[in-house]
Design a protein around this motif. Structure first.
Motif, PDB file in Angstrom:
ATOM      1  N   LEU A  23       0.309  -1.164   0.065  1.00  0.00           N
ATOM      2  CA  LEU A  23       0.058  -0.241   0.124  1.00  0.00           C
ATOM      3  C   LEU A  23       1.426   1.259  -0.111  1.00  0.00           C
ATOM      4  CD1 LEU A  23      -2.805  -1.234   2.190  1.00  0.00           C
ATOM      5  CD2 LEU A  23      -2.639  -1.507   0.490  1.00  0.00           C
ATOM      6  N   GLY A  24       0.252   2.390  -0.800  1.00  0.00           N
ATOM      7  CA  GLY A  24       0.955   3.044  -0.831  1.00  0.00           C
ATOM      8  C   GLY A  24       0.399   4.673  -0.177  1.00  0.00           C
ATOM      9  N   MET A  25       0.898   5.810  -0.657  1.00  0.00           N
ATOM     10  CA  MET A  25       0.441   6.757  -0.280  1.00  0.00           C
ATOM     11  C   MET A  25      -0.912   7.530  -1.162  1.00  0.00           C
ATOM     12  SD  MET A  25       2.924   9.083   1.128  1.00  0.00           S
ATOM     13  CE  MET A  25       2.523  10.492   2.374  1.00  0.00           C
TER      14      MET A  25
ATOM     15  N   LEU B 187       7.389  -1.823  -0.217  1.00  0.00           N
ATOM     16  CA  LEU B 187       7.424  -0.367  -0.235  1.00  0.00           C
ATOM     17  C   LEU B 187       7.979   0.237   0.650  1.00  0.00           C
ATOM     18  CD1 LEU B 187       6.242   1.243  -2.961  1.00  0.00           C
ATOM     19  CD2 LEU B 187       4.587   1.040  -1.746  1.00  0.00           C
ATOM     20  N   SER B 188       8.921   0.866   0.016  1.00  0.00           N
ATOM     21  CA  SER B 188       9.148   2.393   1.119  1.00  0.00           C
ATOM     22  C   SER B 188       7.906   2.878   1.559  1.00  0.00           C
ATOM     23  CB  SER B 188      10.365   3.238   0.312  1.00  0.00           C
ATOM     24  OG  SER B 188       9.533   4.065  -0.187  1.00  0.00           O
TER      25      SER B 188
ATOM     26  N   SER C 130      13.071   7.140   3.970  1.00  0.00           N
ATOM     27  CA  SER C 130      12.082   8.193   3.650  1.00  0.00           C
ATOM     28  C   SER C 130      10.860   8.260   4.968  1.00  0.00           C
ATOM     29  CB  SER C 130      11.407   6.345   3.112  1.00  0.00           C
ATOM     30  OG  SER C 130      11.015   5.213   3.482  1.00  0.00           O
ATOM     31  N   THR C 131      10.084   9.113   4.512  1.00  0.00           N
ATOM     32  CA  THR C 131       9.389  10.209   5.418  1.00  0.00           C
ATOM     33  C   THR C 131       8.265   8.774   5.404  1.00  0.00           C
ATOM     34  OG1 THR C 131      10.211  11.800   5.258  1.00  0.00           O
ATOM     35  CG2 THR C 131       8.329  11.847   6.082  1.00  0.00           C
ATOM     36  N   PRO C 132       8.196   8.815   6.442  1.00  0.00           N
ATOM     37  CA  PRO C 132       6.363   7.275   6.846  1.00  0.00           C
ATOM     38  C   PRO C 132       5.334   8.710   6.597  1.00  0.00           C
ATOM     39  CG  PRO C 132       7.979   7.547   9.247  1.00  0.00           C
ATOM     40  CD  PRO C 132       8.531   8.728   8.255  1.00  0.00           C
ATOM     41  N   MET C 133       4.652   7.640   5.784  1.00  0.00           N
ATOM     42  CA  MET C 133       3.335   7.798   5.463  1.00  0.00           C
ATOM     43  C   MET C 133       2.276   9.270   7.183  1.00  0.00           C
ATOM     44  SD  MET C 133       1.490   4.726   3.501  1.00  0.00           S
ATOM     45  CE  MET C 133       2.465   3.867   2.625  1.00  0.00           C
TER      46      MET C 133
ATOM     47  N   GLY D 185      13.787  -1.964   6.886  1.00  0.00           N
ATOM     48  CA  GLY D 185      13.459  -1.122   8.117  1.00  0.00           C
ATOM     49  C   GLY D 185      13.466   0.697   7.252  1.00  0.00           C
ATOM     50  N   SER D 186      13.621   1.303   8.285  1.00  0.00           N
ATOM     51  CA  SER D 186      13.646   2.905   8.186  1.00  0.00           C
ATOM     52  C   SER D 186      14.535   2.710   7.174  1.00  0.00           C
ATOM     53  CB  SER D 186      13.678   3.969   9.426  1.00  0.00           C
ATOM     54  OG  SER D 186      15.005   3.662   9.702  1.00  0.00           O
TER      55      SER D 186
END
Length: 338
Positions: free
Chosen positions: A208-210, A252-253, A314-317, A293-294
């Motif tokens: 799932l993306g943004m 997915l990041s 990457s910046t979390p959702m 991971g992050s």
């Protein structure tokens, strides 16, 4: 710990956002799945019937158990939930990642092929295949009860991948049978299927993306590996990109800008905005599973090894920080484990 260079690890990149850190050998034979949460990595080693707990930074093994034939695993906090099977039973084994011991088992009928958890670890969703179709067993960890969400009827159907959205209220299930594949949206509150989207080729991965976007990875002989972009609001495929020859898994990041795809002999790094492969990662053995991971990519392989790479952070959702505060209603028809 294994010498990274001896395993012929390599990275080919356009940009320099992937770099090799270290590798180690966890066990004999293939690792079927790998999961990470915070400072803990968990692997299921199908080759020697073991589940290993590793430090996410050093890759040092600091716990593990022998438990049937483990296949898929999810980890949240200090608990790992692994699907295990034997000639006499199938179950979800709960492992304390601090002590490395099995603290609970939930016997389940039929074959479990996918496992996801809620953000707080209080619900575990196990996709399984039965004689007449596929369903999702819902484990209420607090109450120690099991409910069932019926997904699809088809004797040869399997659940290839599952994702839970950040609210914990929508479960997305990738189902494949001999005729086709489809992405199914399940309302967790009512335990009912709400939408079905026909995809076509066998599904290998789901993420799932943004902004209401999902990525569905498929693979077949005719088209190879294809990554489909799905508009979840309108329930339709909006784009697709060829990403691999014979892919088996997808992560997915957190910001949705990078997709990592396990192919036959490497991991492809896909820029989801450009819809193009921007890097290829080789681990010196056939990769079998990945976890993200992050800012670390963990690649397991068929030789029982785990290799870790640094990747661009990457910046979390934005909504994910509130997910753990949302209450997820119990599924209907809770009953003793079967």
């Amino acid at each position: 710990m294994a010498n990274a260079s001896a395993r012929a690890n390599s990275v080919t990149v356009e940009n320099q956002d992937v770099a090799l850190l270290k590798s180690t050998t966890v066990g004999r034979g293939p690792i079927s799945d790998i999961a990470v949460d915070g400072d803990t990595v968990v692997t299921t080693n199908f080759g020697d019937d073991s589940i290993a707990v590793l430090d996410s930074d050093t890759l040092a093994v600091h716990g593990g158990v022998f438990a049937g034939q483990p296949t898929t695993v999810a980890v949240v906090g200090d608990r790992a939930f692994a699907a295990v099977s034997s000639a006499s039973y199938d179950a979800i084994a709960v492992i304390d990642t601090v002590s490395g011991e099995v603290v609970k088992e939930y016997p389940l009928s039929f074959n479990v092929t996918a496992v996801v958890t809620s953000a707080d670890g209080k619900r575990v969703y196990a996709g399984r295949s039965g004689e007449e179709g596929v369903d999702v067993a819902v484990l209420d960890v607090t109450a120690e009860r099991v409910g069932t969400i019926y997904v699809a009827k088809a004797a040869d159907a399997t659940i290839d991948a599952m994702c839970l959205d950040t609210t914990g209220r929508r479960l997305y299930v990738g189902v494949t049978d001999s005729r086709s594949s489809r992405l199914i949206t399940v309302d967790v509150e009512t335990s009912r299927v709400r939408r079905t989207l026909e995809v076509g080729a066998p599904i290998r991965g789901l993420a799932l993306g943004m902004e209401g976007v999902a990525y569905v990875l498929t693979s077949d002989i005719a088209d190879g590996g294809v990554l489909y972009v799905v508009d979840l609001v309108n329930n339709k495929i909006t784009a697709d990109v060829a990403v691999a020859a014979a892919p088996t898994q997808l992560v997915l990041s957190a910001d949705g800008t990078r997709a990592y795809v396990v192919d036959y002999d490497h991991v492809a790094v896909v820029d989801t905005e450009k819809r193009a492969i921007v890097a290829e990662v080789s681990v010196g053995a056939r990769p079998s599973a990945i976890a993200l991971g992050s800012d670390r990519l963990y690649v397991a392989d068929y030789d029982g090894g785990v290799t870790v790479y640094t990747v661009a952070a990457s910046t979390p959702m934005l909504y994910s920080q509130f997910a753990s505060a949302l209450a997820v209603p119990a599924p209907r028809e809770l009953q003793p484990a079967v």
